[in-house]
Design a protein around this motif. Structure first.
Motif, PDB file in Angstrom:
ATOM      1  N   HIS A  12      32.225  68.046  39.039  1.00  0.00           N
ATOM      2  CA  HIS A  12      31.661  68.991  40.004  1.00  0.00           C
ATOM      3  C   HIS A  12      32.334  68.751  41.345  1.00  0.00           C
ATOM      4  N   GLY A  69      32.732  63.327  41.524  1.00  0.00           N
ATOM      5  CA  GLY A  69      32.647  64.595  42.217  1.00  0.00           C
ATOM      6  C   GLY A  69      33.396  64.525  43.534  1.00  0.00           C
ATOM      7  N   PRO A  72      28.593  64.515  40.856  1.00  0.00           N
ATOM      8  CA  PRO A  72      28.751  64.913  39.445  1.00  0.00           C
ATOM      9  C   PRO A  72      27.481  65.405  38.776  1.00  0.00           C
TER      10      PRO A  72
END
Length: 423
Positions: A12, A69, A72
């Motif tokens: 992400h 991330g 994440p």
């Protein structure tokens, strides 16, 4: 070629915090702006296939996958479960880790069930005391995040969730007392701590430190070293405890290197890099700490759709970080501590012209390493003076010193390799 054994997946690309020191959003490289918010399953499957191919080509029976991330866990429980299932299907054994700020564990408890199901070790970022943490790690609203992060860490450290708890990651802040920071982290009973120097370069120097210029010789020992002194205070509190309270990765790895062993970290030592990053769109990159250097610094021009990891491993950028002592610049190569500090984190060496300089934390690392070496030598000497201990100490530690360079190296030597104590 050194095969990749660690695969860091940016699952992400956005975050639910607004930390002022974040290298992803505040660094020179802003490529996150043009990338998908999350890694879709098609990209995960392609990445898993590339990992499988790479493991088969190099005979690897185990690899590590780090979920990162952004934050994440913003992918949500259902998507996390699906992507972990795809990655677990590869032939080598996979050790999963996730690095998170912890907040989503409170907002979506189902995430914990997924983490248990796939045996994912969880590391949480927490910067010590409430004041120290909230100085930098804030919610988008501007409010501090310590209270909610602490609640998440307590949840993770309780009952059946304790088995998931890998440890805490803390960024060093000169405005925070080092002993108070360490003891605040210790209250959560972490299996291990990692104390990280703030990402900085010679172009963007460390916060709170005096002005620095690229050195033309190894440190003399007289340079200002506020980060080294901060870490020394934390080390003395940790090392001087009457019993082992937790592991501290930086301190343990420096001790192992001083004893003649090898470190498993890219921050110190000369071990060749074996970590590769895959972004949310499948782009293959170098360590994302390089985002602090310049726009495009981590880039390779490769992606999992068209290229395997063998191609990435042959890329000049990765090969440059696998050459050991030969990969260091002239100042580092002539330093008696080069095999211990390894030139420092690669990103921290950047100045105009590239990465051929010592770390911007050179003087700090020098100060810390020499202090740890002195404490180890004194400890070994004390053991050796105890009745019946001398032979065992000589056999296991090989106490001694080597005179090298202008000030010599206060080093303990031992043949073979040592591994850091388990956390």
């Amino acid at each position: 070629m050194v095969p990749f054994r660690q695969f860091l997946l940016k699952i992400h690309s956005r975050c639910n915090l607004a930390c002022d020191y974040c290298y992803v959003y505040e660094g020179a490289d802003q490529s996150w702006r043009g990338r998908p918010r999350r890694m879709e399953l098609a990209t995960v499957r392609r990445t898993a296939r590339r990992i499988d191919e790479h493991a088969a080509e190099h005979g690897l029976d185990e690899v590590s996958v780090v979920l990162h991330g952004g934050e994440p866990l913003l992918v949500g429980a259902a998507h996390l479960d699906a992507l972990l299932g795809e990655l677990a299907a590869v032939r080598p054994r996979v050790r999963f880790t996730v690095q998170t700020n912890g907040l989503r564990l409170l907002d979506e408890p189902a995430l914990l069930d997924v983490l248990h199901r796939h045996r994912v070790a969880v590391g949480v970022s927490l910067d010590g005391t409430p004041a120290g943490h909230d100085r930098h790690r804030r919610l988008p609203s501007g409010a501090g995040s310590w209270a909610r992060t602490a609640e998440a860490v307590r949840l993770l450290g309780s009952g059946r969730h304790r088995e998931l708890f890998a440890g805490l990651l803390c960024v060093v802040d000169l405005a925070s007392d080092p002993v108070a920071t360490y003891e605040a982290l210790l209250e959560f009973a972490p299996p291990r701590l990692d104390l990280l120097l703030p990402h900085a370069t010679w172009r963007e120097p460390p916060p709170g430190a005096p002005p620095r210029t690229v050195p033309h010789a190894p440190p003399s020992g007289t340079e200002p070293a506020p980060y080294g002194e901060w870490l020394i205070a934390a080390f003395d509190r940790w090392y001087g405890a009457p019993r082992r309270e937790t592991g501290v990765r930086l301190f343990e790895e420096l001790a192992v290197l001083l004893l003649g062993g090898r470190a498993a970290s890219e921050a110190v030592g000369l071990a060749p890099v074996d970590l590769v990053v895959v972004e949310t769109d499948g782009t293959i990159e170098q360590a994302d700490s390089l985002k602090v250097a310049y726009d495009g610094a981590p880039g390779t021009g490769l992606d999992v759709w068209r290229h395997g990891f063998v191609r990435a491993g042959a890329h000049p950028a990765f090969r440059a970080r696998q050459r050991g002592l030969a990969g260091l610049g002239p100042v580092c190569a002539g330093c008696p501590l080069a095999r211990v500090c390894g030139g420092g984190l690669y990103a921290h060496r950047y100045a105009e012209g590239g990465f051929g300089q010592p770390s911007v934390y050179c003087a700090d690392l020098d100060r810390l390493i020499r202090h740890i070496a002195g404490r180890l030598r004194a400890g070994v000497a004390e053991l050796a003076e105890s009745p019946g201990q001398a032979a065992r100490v000589a056999e296991s530690a090989g106490a001694g010193s080597e005179g090298s360079g202008r000030r010599g190296v206060p080093r303990l030597t031992r043949p073979g390799h040592a591994r850091p104590p388990s956390g």
